[in-house]
Write a protein that holds these residues in place. Sequence first.
Motif, PDB file in Angstrom:
ATOM      1  N   GLU A  50       0.748  -1.250  -0.120  1.00  0.00           N
ATOM      2  CA  GLU A  50       0.040  -0.112  -0.082  1.00  0.00           C
ATOM      3  C   GLU A  50       0.868   1.357  -0.162  1.00  0.00           C
ATOM      4  OE1 GLU A  50      -3.542   0.146   2.464  1.00  0.00           O
ATOM      5  OE2 GLU A  50      -2.770  -1.870   3.297  1.00  0.00           O
ATOM      6  N   HIS A  63      -1.513  11.113   0.732  1.00  0.00           N
ATOM      7  CA  HIS A  63      -1.851  10.645   2.154  1.00  0.00           C
ATOM      8  C   HIS A  63      -3.235  11.312   2.459  1.00  0.00           C
ATOM      9  CE1 HIS A  63      -1.265  10.256   6.311  1.00  0.00           C
ATOM     10  NE2 HIS A  63      -0.121   9.350   6.256  1.00  0.00           N
ATOM     11  N   SER A 120       0.078  -4.840  11.831  1.00  0.00           N
ATOM     12  CA  SER A 120      -0.398  -3.449  11.508  1.00  0.00           C
ATOM     13  C   SER A 120      -0.822  -2.571  12.508  1.00  0.00           C
ATOM     14  CB  SER A 120      -1.477  -3.209  10.338  1.00  0.00           C
ATOM     15  OG  SER A 120      -2.586  -4.099  10.640  1.00  0.00           O
ATOM     16  N   CYS A 121      -1.402  -3.050  13.533  1.00  0.00           N
ATOM     17  CA  CYS A 121      -1.834  -2.155  14.971  1.00  0.00           C
ATOM     18  C   CYS A 121      -0.640  -1.849  15.491  1.00  0.00           C
ATOM     19  CB  CYS A 121      -2.601  -3.317  15.668  1.00  0.00           C
ATOM     20  SG  CYS A 121      -3.153  -2.450  17.259  1.00  0.00           S
ATOM     21  N   ARG A 124       0.725   1.144  13.516  1.00  0.00           N
ATOM     22  CA  ARG A 124       0.097   2.317  13.696  1.00  0.00           C
ATOM     23  C   ARG A 124       0.184   2.994  15.027  1.00  0.00           C
ATOM     24  NH1 ARG A 124      -3.724  -0.467  10.366  1.00  0.00           N
ATOM     25  NH2 ARG A 124      -4.853  -1.149  12.392  1.00  0.00           N
ATOM     26  N   THR A 128       1.490   6.570  14.183  1.00  0.00           N
ATOM     27  CA  THR A 128       0.246   7.454  13.963  1.00  0.00           C
ATOM     28  C   THR A 128       0.604   8.990  13.837  1.00  0.00           C
ATOM     29  OG1 THR A 128      -1.531   5.799  14.846  1.00  0.00           O
ATOM     30  CG2 THR A 128      -1.606   8.051  15.153  1.00  0.00           C
ATOM     31  N   ASP A 132      -1.147   5.891   8.966  1.00  0.00           N
ATOM     32  CA  ASP A 132      -2.718   5.878   9.269  1.00  0.00           C
ATOM     33  C   ASP A 132      -3.502   5.380   8.128  1.00  0.00           C
ATOM     34  OD1 ASP A 132      -2.724   6.329  11.875  1.00  0.00           O
ATOM     35  OD2 ASP A 132      -3.566   8.196  11.626  1.00  0.00           O
ATOM     36  N   PHE A 133      -2.814   5.348   6.849  1.00  0.00           N
ATOM     37  CA  PHE A 133      -3.345   5.182   5.690  1.00  0.00           C
ATOM     38  C   PHE A 133      -3.635   3.483   5.472  1.00  0.00           C
ATOM     39  CE2 PHE A 133       1.224   5.264   4.653  1.00  0.00           C
ATOM     40  CZ  PHE A 133       1.261   4.095   3.865  1.00  0.00           C
ATOM     41  N   VAL A 134      -2.838   2.878   6.258  1.00  0.00           N
ATOM     42  CA  VAL A 134      -2.697   1.131   6.206  1.00  0.00           C
ATOM     43  C   VAL A 134      -4.279   0.660   6.525  1.00  0.00           C
ATOM     44  CG1 VAL A 134      -1.953  -0.788   7.110  1.00  0.00           C
ATOM     45  CG2 VAL A 134      -0.418   1.302   6.869  1.00  0.00           C
ATOM     46  N   THR A 135      -4.685   0.000   5.538  1.00  0.00           N
ATOM     47  CA  THR A 135      -6.003  -0.636   5.821  1.00  0.00           C
ATOM     48  C   THR A 135      -6.197  -1.990   6.447  1.00  0.00           C
ATOM     49  OG1 THR A 135      -6.096  -1.650   3.443  1.00  0.00           O
ATOM     50  CG2 THR A 135      -6.916   0.478   3.599  1.00  0.00           C
ATOM     51  N   GLY A 136      -5.189  -2.449   6.337  1.00  0.00           N
ATOM     52  CA  GLY A 136      -5.057  -4.174   6.879  1.00  0.00           C
ATOM     53  C   GLY A 136      -4.633  -4.171   8.264  1.00  0.00           C
TER      54      GLY A 136
END
Length: 136
Positions: A50, A63, A120-121, A124, A128, A132-136
């Motif tokens: 991504e 972004h 991914s948590c 973020r 952060t 923050d653009f990561v969706t998974g």
Amino acid sequence: MISHSLRTIATICLAVAAAGLSATPAGADPGLSELSLGVSKGEVQSPGAEQVTLTCDPTAGSHPAASAACAALANADGAFDKLVGDPGGLCMEIYDPVTATVTGTWRGRNVQWQKTFGNSCELRAATTPVFDFVTG
């Protein structure tokens, strides 16, 4: 006479080296901040990452939270390992690694950064709002 010439040459070499360390490339804006940020599943960067672009001063790029990301980077002086993130963020301890990468320039300095997070948590929570653009 010889020692005076050697001192003169040494002084010139030091001056040239110091000028080279502080100078920006010809035509480069010393305040330019243009970054490409990516996140890949796994422990290495992959083609299916991504990706977003981020430009600061003036704020632009793809972004989704560019202003907040630029402010966070300014507070960390462009050092991705010094981002405050969300220290109170809670993440499950599930190993599903993601690798974040950055290339570009921050205020005229070249940037290349890569770090793998447990999931991914965790990415973020540590970065952060920059990632923050990561969706998974």
